[in-house]
Design a protein around this motif. Structure first.
Motif, PDB file in Angstrom:
ATOM      1  N   ILE A  18       0.846  -1.197   0.000  1.00 51.39           N
ATOM      2  CA  ILE A  18       0.000   0.000   0.000  1.00 51.39           C
ATOM      3  C   ILE A  18       0.880   1.246   0.000  1.00 51.39           C
ATOM      4  CG2 ILE A  18      -1.617   1.388   1.370  1.00 51.39           C
ATOM      5  CD1 ILE A  18      -2.894  -1.182   2.336  1.00 51.39           C
ATOM      6  N   LEU A  19       1.881   1.246   0.872  1.00 46.50           N
ATOM      7  CA  LEU A  19       2.760   2.407   0.981  1.00 46.50           C
ATOM      8  C   LEU A  19       3.555   2.650  -0.303  1.00 46.50           C
ATOM      9  CD1 LEU A  19       3.938   1.886   4.642  1.00 46.50           C
ATOM     10  CD2 LEU A  19       2.881   3.953   3.761  1.00 46.50           C
ATOM     11  N   SER A  20       4.106   1.594  -0.900  1.00 44.74           N
ATOM     12  CA  SER A  20       4.886   1.799  -2.121  1.00 44.74           C
ATOM     13  C   SER A  20       3.990   2.320  -3.237  1.00 44.74           C
ATOM     14  CB  SER A  20       5.589   0.509  -2.547  1.00 44.74           C
ATOM     15  OG  SER A  20       4.673  -0.469  -2.989  1.00 44.74           O
ATOM     16  N   GLY A  21       2.750   1.828  -3.288  1.00 47.41           N
ATOM     17  CA  GLY A  21       1.812   2.319  -4.294  1.00 47.41           C
ATOM     18  C   GLY A  21       1.493   3.792  -4.108  1.00 47.41           C
ATOM     19  N   LYS A 277      21.121   3.526  -2.780  1.00 51.63           N
ATOM     20  CA  LYS A 277      21.033   4.585  -1.786  1.00 51.63           C
ATOM     21  C   LYS A 277      19.611   5.125  -1.699  1.00 51.63           C
ATOM     22  CE  LYS A 277      25.866   5.950  -2.347  1.00 51.63           C
ATOM     23  NZ  LYS A 277      26.816   7.031  -2.722  1.00 51.63           N
ATOM     24  N   CYS A 278      19.282   5.687  -0.533  1.00 51.63           N
ATOM     25  CA  CYS A 278      17.923   6.222  -0.360  1.00 51.63           C
ATOM     26  C   CYS A 278      17.892   7.233   0.777  1.00 51.63           C
ATOM     27  CB  CYS A 278      16.929   5.093  -0.080  1.00 51.63           C
ATOM     28  SG  CYS A 278      17.245   4.255   1.482  1.00 51.63           S
ATOM     29  N   LYS A 279      16.754   7.952   0.858  1.00 43.47           N
ATOM     30  CA  LYS A 279      16.543   8.931   1.927  1.00 43.47           C
ATOM     31  C   LYS A 279      15.774   8.323   3.092  1.00 43.47           C
ATOM     32  CE  LYS A 279      16.316  12.458  -1.667  1.00 43.47           C
ATOM     33  NZ  LYS A 279      15.385  13.275  -2.474  1.00 43.47           N
ATOM     34  N   LYS A 280      14.911   7.329   2.778  1.00 43.83           N
ATOM     35  CA  LYS A 280      14.098   6.695   3.823  1.00 43.83           C
ATOM     36  C   LYS A 280      13.930   5.210   3.529  1.00 43.83           C
ATOM     37  CE  LYS A 280      11.355  10.651   5.399  1.00 43.83           C
ATOM     38  NZ  LYS A 280      12.176  11.688   4.794  1.00 43.83           N
ATOM     39  N   ILE A 281      13.751   4.446   4.607  1.00 43.08           N
ATOM     40  CA  ILE A 281      13.480   3.005   4.507  1.00 43.08           C
ATOM     41  C   ILE A 281      12.083   2.735   5.061  1.00 43.08           C
ATOM     42  CG2 ILE A 281      14.081   0.707   5.403  1.00 43.08           C
ATOM     43  CD1 ILE A 281      16.174   1.579   3.504  1.00 43.08           C
ATOM     44  N   VAL A 282      11.312   1.941   4.338  1.00 42.90           N
ATOM     45  CA  VAL A 282      10.041   1.403   4.852  1.00 42.90           C
ATOM     46  C   VAL A 282      10.184  -0.109   4.824  1.00 42.90           C
ATOM     47  CG1 VAL A 282       7.576   1.106   4.419  1.00 42.90           C
ATOM     48  CG2 VAL A 282       8.643   3.342   4.049  1.00 42.90           C
ATOM     49  N   CYS A 283       9.868  -0.779   5.943  1.00 39.72           N
ATOM     50  CA  CYS A 283      10.052  -2.231   5.944  1.00 39.72           C
ATOM     51  C   CYS A 283       9.158  -2.909   6.974  1.00 39.72           C
ATOM     52  CB  CYS A 283      11.513  -2.590   6.226  1.00 39.72           C
ATOM     53  SG  CYS A 283      12.085  -2.158   7.883  1.00 39.72           S
ATOM     54  N   ASP A 284       9.045  -4.234   6.845  1.00 41.87           N
ATOM     55  CA  ASP A 284       8.351  -4.996   7.883  1.00 41.87           C
ATOM     56  C   ASP A 284       9.366  -5.339   8.982  1.00 41.87           C
ATOM     57  OD1 ASP A 284       9.567  -7.641   7.605  1.00 41.87           O
ATOM     58  OD2 ASP A 284       8.420  -7.900   5.753  1.00 41.87           O
ATOM     59  N   PRO A 285       8.887  -5.775  10.153  1.00 39.49           N
ATOM     60  CA  PRO A 285       9.791  -5.976  11.291  1.00 39.49           C
ATOM     61  C   PRO A 285      10.933  -6.956  11.051  1.00 39.49           C
ATOM     62  CG  PRO A 285       7.517  -5.913  12.048  1.00 39.49           C
ATOM     63  CD  PRO A 285       7.473  -5.936  10.548  1.00 39.49           C
ATOM     64  N   ASN A 398      15.431   7.464  10.119  1.00 39.36           N
ATOM     65  CA  ASN A 398      14.817   7.413   8.776  1.00 39.36           C
ATOM     66  C   ASN A 398      14.264   6.034   8.413  1.00 39.36           C
ATOM     67  OD1 ASN A 398      15.311  10.115   8.320  1.00 39.36           O
ATOM     68  ND2 ASN A 398      17.214   9.767   7.181  1.00 39.36           N
ATOM     69  N   CYS A 399      13.962   5.215   9.430  1.00 38.21           N
ATOM     70  CA  CYS A 399      13.408   3.873   9.197  1.00 38.21           C
ATOM     71  C   CYS A 399      11.954   3.835   9.671  1.00 38.21           C
ATOM     72  CB  CYS A 399      14.217   2.817   9.940  1.00 38.21           C
ATOM     73  SG  CYS A 399      15.912   2.648   9.352  1.00 38.21           S
ATOM     74  N   PHE A 400      11.052   3.537   8.764  1.00 39.09           N
ATOM     75  CA  PHE A 400       9.633   3.446   9.090  1.00 39.09           C
ATOM     76  C   PHE A 400       9.246   1.964   9.047  1.00 39.09           C
ATOM     77  CE2 PHE A 400      10.488   7.642   7.633  1.00 39.09           C
ATOM     78  CZ  PHE A 400       9.618   8.481   8.340  1.00 39.09           C
ATOM     79  N   ILE A 401       9.093   1.386  10.229  1.00 35.85           N
ATOM     80  CA  ILE A 401       8.840  -0.052  10.335  1.00 35.85           C
ATOM     81  C   ILE A 401       7.355  -0.277  10.583  1.00 35.85           C
ATOM     82  CG2 ILE A 401       9.472  -2.176  11.540  1.00 35.85           C
ATOM     83  CD1 ILE A 401      12.013  -0.686  12.506  1.00 35.85           C
ATOM     84  N   SER A 402       6.731  -1.108   9.792  1.00 32.08           N
ATOM     85  CA  SER A 402       5.291  -1.359   9.945  1.00 32.08           C
ATOM     86  C   SER A 402       5.048  -2.285  11.131  1.00 32.08           C
ATOM     87  CB  SER A 402       4.720  -1.986   8.671  1.00 32.08           C
ATOM     88  OG  SER A 402       5.268  -3.272   8.456  1.00 32.08           O
ATOM     89  N   THR A 403       3.870  -2.150  11.732  1.00 34.81           N
ATOM     90  CA  THR A 403       3.434  -3.142  12.712  1.00 34.81           C
ATOM     91  C   THR A 403       2.778  -4.275  11.946  1.00 34.81           C
ATOM     92  OG1 THR A 403       1.334  -1.966  12.966  1.00 34.81           O
ATOM     93  CG2 THR A 403       3.071  -1.476  14.569  1.00 34.81           C
ATOM     94  N   GLU A 404       2.893  -5.482  12.457  1.00 36.62           N
ATOM     95  CA  GLU A 404       2.289  -6.623  11.772  1.00 36.62           C
ATOM     96  C   GLU A 404       0.780  -6.601  11.966  1.00 36.62           C
ATOM     97  OE1 GLU A 404       5.774  -9.930  11.793  1.00 36.62           O
ATOM     98  OE2 GLU A 404       4.869  -9.492  13.714  1.00 36.62           O
TER      99      GLU A 404
END
Length: 420
Positions: A18-21, A277-285, A398-404
Motif C-alpha cells: 500500500i505504501l509503495s503504491g 542509496k535512499c533517503k528513507k526506509i520502509v520495511c516490515d519488522p 529514517n526507518c519506518f517499520i510497519s506493525t504486523e
C-alpha cells in the motif's frame, strides 16, 4: 541497482505494498525489494501444495481435495469493511480495476454456547434473540443515538462529549446488560479486548457507525467484502499501481542489509554486493529485528471442510466472533470461513480459520472452543507466529517499520498505517 531512491521498501506485505503504491502515485522514486520470490510476505495466499509443504513437509495432499491451483489460502485471513478506510484507498487509487470483490454472507457472534446473527441497527435489535424485551428497548435507543450522531451536529450529541466520556459511561447511560455490551463492543465495534471500555467513546461510536454503514452499502448479510482468489491479490494490486507510476520491483533478493551512516541514519540497502542509496526506509519488522520488540503471539488452526460452519445459515463466507468473556479468556477468538464461492478452494469445499492471541504454550487446546463449532473437518493444520512492533525513532534513523497485522477482523488498520 546502484542508483539513488527517495524510498526503499523492504517486504511485500500488504502494508508495504500500500505504501509503495501511494508513494509512487505521489511522485517519489521507489525501489521495492523482497527476499522472497513471491508477493505478499506474511499476508500472502498459497495453493494446496504450498500449504502441504509448509505444514506437512514432502507429503502430497489427497486427491479428494481437488486441484491444488483451485486453492488460495490466506496466511493472515481478514475481511474488509465495505465502507472502511482500505476500500476508500482502493477506490481513490483506482486499484479496484485489478481486483474483483464479493460480499461476505454473514456476521455472527457466539453467546452462551450458541451462534447468533449480529444485530447492527435499531430494527435488527428488536428482532434479535440475543436480548430480552426490555433489553431490546434499551439497545434500540442506543443504536438510534449512534446512527444519528454527527460530529458537526451538537443536537445529536445529547450533551455528551465523546472525546471525554468513556465507552463505559455511555453504555451505562443506556442501561445495557453485560451480554449486550459484549456483542456490541466485540462484534460491532470489533474491539479485541475490553480495554476500550475505559477509553474515550468517540472511537467506539464511530466503529459501530462504520459497521452499520458498511452493512447498508451492499444490503447483504454482513458489512464485509472479500476479494475473489483471496487476500494475496491485494499486495499484488498495489504493486501494479506502484509499477504504473514508476516504482521498481526486485523479488528474490537475499540478505537485504540496511546501511547506516555515522549518525545512525539509514542511507541505503545492500544485496548481493550492490548498494542502492535512499533517503528513507520502509520495511516490515523482519528486516530490522534489532529495532522491534515482541508484543504477542497468534495461535491459529487452518481447516478444510466440505460444509459451511453450522448455525451460520449455510453461509459460504462468514465471520464468527467469540468474545473473551464468553470463553473466560483475555482476548477474543475469531472464526473466519470462505469457500469455493470466493475461488479459494475446490468446488464444494470450505476453508475455515480459528485464530486468537496465544495465552498458553498449547495452541491446540486454546483453539478448541472455536474448532468445536466447525463440525467435521477434512484436514487441519496448527500454527503460531509472533507479533512485533517498532521501538525506533523514525525521525532519528529514517526507518519506518510497519506493525504486523493484528487480530482485528477488519483490514482497515492496514490503510490506517499507510495514512500515518
Amino acid at each position: 541497482m546502484d542508483e539513488e531512491y527517495d524510498v526503499i521498501v523492504l517486504g511485500t506485505g500488504l502494508k508495504e505494498c500500500i505504501l509503495s503504491g501511494l508513494l509512487s502515485v505521489d511522485g517519489l522514486k521507489v525501489l521495492h525489494m523482497d527476499r522472497n520470490d513471491y508477493y505478499g510476505g506474511e499476508s500472502t495466499s498459497i495453493n494446496l501444495k504450498q500449504l502441504w509443504k509448509r505444514f506437512k513437509g514432502d507429503h502430497q495432499p489427497p486427491e479428494s481435495l481437488g486441484s491444488s491451483k483451485d486453492y488460495n489460502v490466506d496466511m493472515v485471513p481478514k475481511f474488509m469493511m465495505a465502507n472502511g478506510g482500505l476500500v476508500r484507498v482502493l477506490i481513490h487509487t483506482d486499484v479496484t480495476k485489478y481486483l474483483n470483490f464479493k460480499a461476505v454472507d454473514g456476521s455472527f457472534v457466539y453467546n452462551k454456547g450458541k451462534i447468533y446473527k449480529v444485530p447492527a441497527t435499531d430494527v435488527e435489535a428488536l428482532k434479535s434473540p440475543l436480548m430480552g424485551l426490555f433489553e431490546k428497548r434499551c439497545a434500540r435507543k442506543f443504536f438510534i443515538y449512534v446512527q444519528e450522531y454527527e460530529d458537526d451536529d451538537p443536537k445529536s450529541h445529547e450533551g455528551l462529549d465523546l472525546n471525554k466520556v468513556t465507552a463505559r459511561e455511555i453504555i451505562s447511560k443506556y442501561g445495557l446488560e453485560d451480554d449486550t455490551i459484549d456483542f456490541i463492543g466485540h462484534a460491532l465495534a470489533l474491539q479485541i479486548d475490553d480495554s476500550y471500555l475505559d477509553q474515550p467513546a468517540m472511537d467506539f461510536v464511530k466503529r459501530i457507525k462504520l459497521y452499520a454503514e458498511s452493512l447498508a452499502r451492499f444490503q447483504g448479510g454482513s458489512p464485509y467484502i472479500y476479494p475473489l482468489y483471496g487476500l494475496g491479490e491485494l499486495p499484488q494490486a498495489f504493486a501494479r499501481l506502484s509499477a504504473v507510476y514508476g516504482g521498481t520491483y526486485m523479488l528474490n533478493k537475499p540478505d537485504c542489509k540496511v546501511e547506516f551512516d555515522g549518525d545512525g541514519k539509514a542511507i541505503g540497502v545492500t544485496s548481493e554486493g550492490e548498494t542502492a542509496k535512499c533517503k528513507k526506509i520502509v520495511c516490515d519488522p523482519s528486516y530490522l529485528p534489532d529495532k522491534v520488540k515482541k508484543v504477542g503471539k497468534v495461535a491459529r488452526a487452518i481447516c478444510i471442510m466440505n460444509h459451511p460452519i453450522p448455525d451460520t445459515k449455510d453461509s459460504h463466507s462468514c465471520q464468527v466472533i467469540l468474545p473473551q468473556k464468553q470463553l473466560g479468556r483475555k482476548s477474543d477468538m475469531y472464526l473466519f470461513c470462505c469457500s469455493y464461492a470466493h475461488n479459494v478452494a475446490s468446488k464444494g469445499l470450505y476453508i475455515a480459520f480459528v485464530t486468537t492471541e496465544a495465552e498458553t504454550e498449547n495452541p491446540e487446546v486454546e483453539l478448541k472452543p472455536g474448532i468445536n463449532l466447525l463440525g467435521p473437518v477434512e484436514e487441519m493444520f496448527f500454527d503460531t507466529y509472533e507479533r512485533f512492533v517498532p521501538i525506533n525513532n523514525h525521525e532519528a534513523d529514517n526507518c519506518f517499520i510497519s506493525t504486523e497485522l493484528d487480530l482485528s477482523v477488519d483490514l482497515s488498520a492496514a490503510s490506517a498505517t499507510a495514512n500515518q
